[in-house]
Scaffold this motif. Structure first.
Motif, PDB file in Angstrom:
ATOM      1  N   UNK A   1       0.858  -1.169   0.000  1.00  0.00           N
ATOM      2  CA  UNK A   1       0.000   0.000   0.000  1.00  0.00           C
ATOM      3  C   UNK A   1       0.902   1.230   0.000  1.00  0.00           C
ATOM      4  N   UNK A   2       0.553   2.202  -0.837  1.00  0.00           N
ATOM      5  CA  UNK A   2       1.295   3.459  -0.917  1.00  0.00           C
ATOM      6  C   UNK A   2       0.465   4.580  -0.315  1.00  0.00           C
ATOM      7  N   UNK A   3       1.118   5.467   0.439  1.00  0.00           N
ATOM      8  CA  UNK A   3       0.446   6.595   1.065  1.00  0.00           C
ATOM      9  C   UNK A   3       1.262   7.858   0.812  1.00  0.00           C
ATOM     10  N   UNK A   4       0.659   8.834   0.145  1.00  0.00           N
ATOM     11  CA  UNK A   4       1.320  10.122  -0.062  1.00  0.00           C
ATOM     12  C   UNK A   4       1.217  10.932   1.221  1.00  0.00           C
ATOM     13  N   UNK A   5       2.340  11.471   1.665  1.00  0.00           N
ATOM     14  CA  UNK A   5       2.379  12.267   2.890  1.00  0.00           C
ATOM     15  C   UNK A   5       2.844  13.682   2.542  1.00  0.00           C
ATOM     16  N   UNK A   6       1.886  14.614   2.538  1.00  0.00           N
ATOM     17  CA  UNK A   6       2.195  16.001   2.172  1.00  0.00           C
ATOM     18  C   UNK A   6       3.112  16.673   3.191  1.00  0.00           C
ATOM     19  N   UNK A   7       3.024  16.298   4.451  1.00  0.00           N
ATOM     20  CA  UNK A   7       3.849  16.918   5.484  1.00  0.00           C
ATOM     21  C   UNK A   7       5.306  16.476   5.410  1.00  0.00           C
ATOM     22  N   UNK A   8       5.526  15.198   5.097  1.00  0.00           N
ATOM     23  CA  UNK A   8       6.892  14.654   5.017  1.00  0.00           C
ATOM     24  C   UNK A   8       7.469  14.752   3.608  1.00  0.00           C
ATOM     25  N   UNK A   9       6.642  15.179   2.642  1.00  0.00           N
ATOM     26  CA  UNK A   9       7.076  15.343   1.251  1.00  0.00           C
ATOM     27  C   UNK A   9       7.638  14.047   0.668  1.00  0.00           C
ATOM     28  N   UNK A  10       6.889  12.964   0.879  1.00  0.00           N
ATOM     29  CA  UNK A  10       7.320  11.668   0.365  1.00  0.00           C
ATOM     30  C   UNK A  10       6.115  10.738   0.248  1.00  0.00           C
ATOM     31  N   UNK A  11       6.377   9.532  -0.221  1.00  0.00           N
ATOM     32  CA  UNK A  11       5.373   8.481  -0.282  1.00  0.00           C
ATOM     33  C   UNK A  11       5.879   7.335   0.570  1.00  0.00           C
ATOM     34  N   UNK A  12       5.032   6.851   1.465  1.00  0.00           N
ATOM     35  CA  UNK A  12       5.386   5.697   2.288  1.00  0.00           C
ATOM     36  C   UNK A  12       4.790   4.435   1.683  1.00  0.00           C
ATOM     37  N   UNK A  25       9.595   6.626  -0.438  1.00  0.00           N
ATOM     38  CA  UNK A  25       9.950   7.046  -1.782  1.00  0.00           C
ATOM     39  C   UNK A  25       9.999   8.562  -1.796  1.00  0.00           C
ATOM     40  N   UNK A  26      11.121   9.107  -2.217  1.00  0.00           N
ATOM     41  CA  UNK A  26      11.274  10.548  -2.300  1.00  0.00           C
ATOM     42  C   UNK A  26      11.605  11.188  -0.968  1.00  0.00           C
ATOM     43  N   UNK A  27      11.941  12.464  -1.047  1.00  0.00           N
ATOM     44  CA  UNK A  27      12.209  13.305   0.114  1.00  0.00           C
ATOM     45  C   UNK A  27      12.052  14.746  -0.358  1.00  0.00           C
ATOM     46  N   UNK A  28      12.049  15.724   0.567  1.00  0.00           N
ATOM     47  CA  UNK A  28      11.798  17.101   0.164  1.00  0.00           C
ATOM     48  C   UNK A  28      12.831  17.614  -0.843  1.00  0.00           C
ATOM     49  N   UNK A  29      12.340  18.227  -1.910  1.00  0.00           N
ATOM     50  CA  UNK A  29      13.241  18.811  -2.891  1.00  0.00           C
ATOM     51  C   UNK A  29      12.581  18.965  -4.244  1.00  0.00           C
ATOM     52  N   UNK A  30      13.339  19.510  -5.188  1.00  0.00           N
ATOM     53  CA  UNK A  30      12.760  19.797  -6.493  1.00  0.00           C
ATOM     54  C   UNK A  30      13.411  19.039  -7.645  1.00  0.00           C
ATOM     55  N   UNK A  32      14.477  15.617  -9.842  1.00  0.00           N
ATOM     56  CA  UNK A  32      13.753  14.388 -10.136  1.00  0.00           C
ATOM     57  C   UNK A  32      13.882  13.383  -9.005  1.00  0.00           C
ATOM     58  N   UNK A  33      12.773  12.783  -8.614  1.00  0.00           N
ATOM     59  CA  UNK A  33      12.775  11.824  -7.508  1.00  0.00           C
ATOM     60  C   UNK A  33      12.482  12.449  -6.155  1.00  0.00           C
ATOM     61  N   UNK A  34      12.579  13.761  -6.070  1.00  0.00           N
ATOM     62  CA  UNK A  34      12.244  14.489  -4.853  1.00  0.00           C
ATOM     63  C   UNK A  34      10.840  15.054  -5.001  1.00  0.00           C
ATOM     64  N   UNK A  35      10.214  15.398  -3.871  1.00  0.00           N
ATOM     65  CA  UNK A  35       8.822  15.846  -3.910  1.00  0.00           C
ATOM     66  C   UNK A  35       8.570  17.006  -2.963  1.00  0.00           C
ATOM     67  N   UNK A  36       7.547  17.772  -3.304  1.00  0.00           N
ATOM     68  CA  UNK A  36       6.982  18.777  -2.400  1.00  0.00           C
ATOM     69  C   UNK A  36       5.465  18.558  -2.411  1.00  0.00           C
ATOM     70  N   UNK A  37       4.934  18.176  -1.292  1.00  0.00           N
ATOM     71  CA  UNK A  37       3.497  17.962  -1.107  1.00  0.00           C
ATOM     72  C   UNK A  37       2.875  17.027  -2.158  1.00  0.00           C
ATOM     73  N   UNK A  38       3.316  15.766  -2.181  1.00  0.00           N
ATOM     74  CA  UNK A  38       2.692  14.822  -3.117  1.00  0.00           C
ATOM     75  C   UNK A  38       1.232  14.585  -2.759  1.00  0.00           C
ATOM     76  N   UNK A  39       0.410  14.370  -3.780  1.00  0.00           N
ATOM     77  CA  UNK A  39      -1.016  14.130  -3.562  1.00  0.00           C
ATOM     78  C   UNK A  39      -1.422  12.776  -4.138  1.00  0.00           C
ATOM     79  N   UNK A  40      -2.005  12.785  -5.325  1.00  0.00           N
ATOM     80  CA  UNK A  40      -2.547  11.570  -5.905  1.00  0.00           C
ATOM     81  C   UNK A  40      -1.493  10.562  -6.321  1.00  0.00           C
TER      82      UNK A  40
END
Length: 136
Positions: A1-12, A25-30, A32-40
């Protein structure tokens, strides 16, 4: 199961049976492979993960080993680009439906723009595909 976490800027990634955390998956940043507030999130038939990276205004793809593959869709207000994407869905032919600010667009599985389905003053939110005929 994948869960997008907007606060941690990653997907668990969790084991559904026992709730064990399998990875991040991912960590805060801009870059490729990094994320800021992932959603869907959505999964392809091959098991690749599609992420609506809202804060970076793009759609990213990760492989079955949770490694960054590429940016599928980039930032922009014109057709074929996204601003603040929220939700993604994949149809039976692996086309990707993306809802973003004032826009609902269809892309092929490689991120190539197919068509705009909705444009208006509203803001499309959740998406789910029943069949391809839904948007032909």
């Amino acid at each position: 199961m994948y869960v997008a976490d907007r606060s941690c800027h990653c997907v668990f990634k969790f084991n559904v049976d026992n709730g064990e955390l399998l990875g991040q998956i991912g960590s805060p940043g801009s870059n490729g492979g990094y994320m800021i507030k992932p959603d869907g999130l959505a999964l392809t038939k091959e098991g690749n993960l599609i992420v609506a990276d809202s804060g970076n205004n793009r759609i990213q793809m990760f492989d079955t080993n949770d490694k960054f593959m590429r940016i599928l869709v980039c930032r922009g207000k014109e057709d074929g680009h996204v601003v603040n994407p929220k939700y993604v869905a994949i149809d039976s032919e692996e086309n990707i439906l993306v809802s973003s600010y004032n826009n609902l667009q269809l892309f092929d599985k490689n991120g190539v723009f197919v068509k705009r389905i909705h444009y208006g003053a509203g803001r499309p939110q959740g998406t789910e595909v029943i069949s391809r005929t839904t948007y032909q």
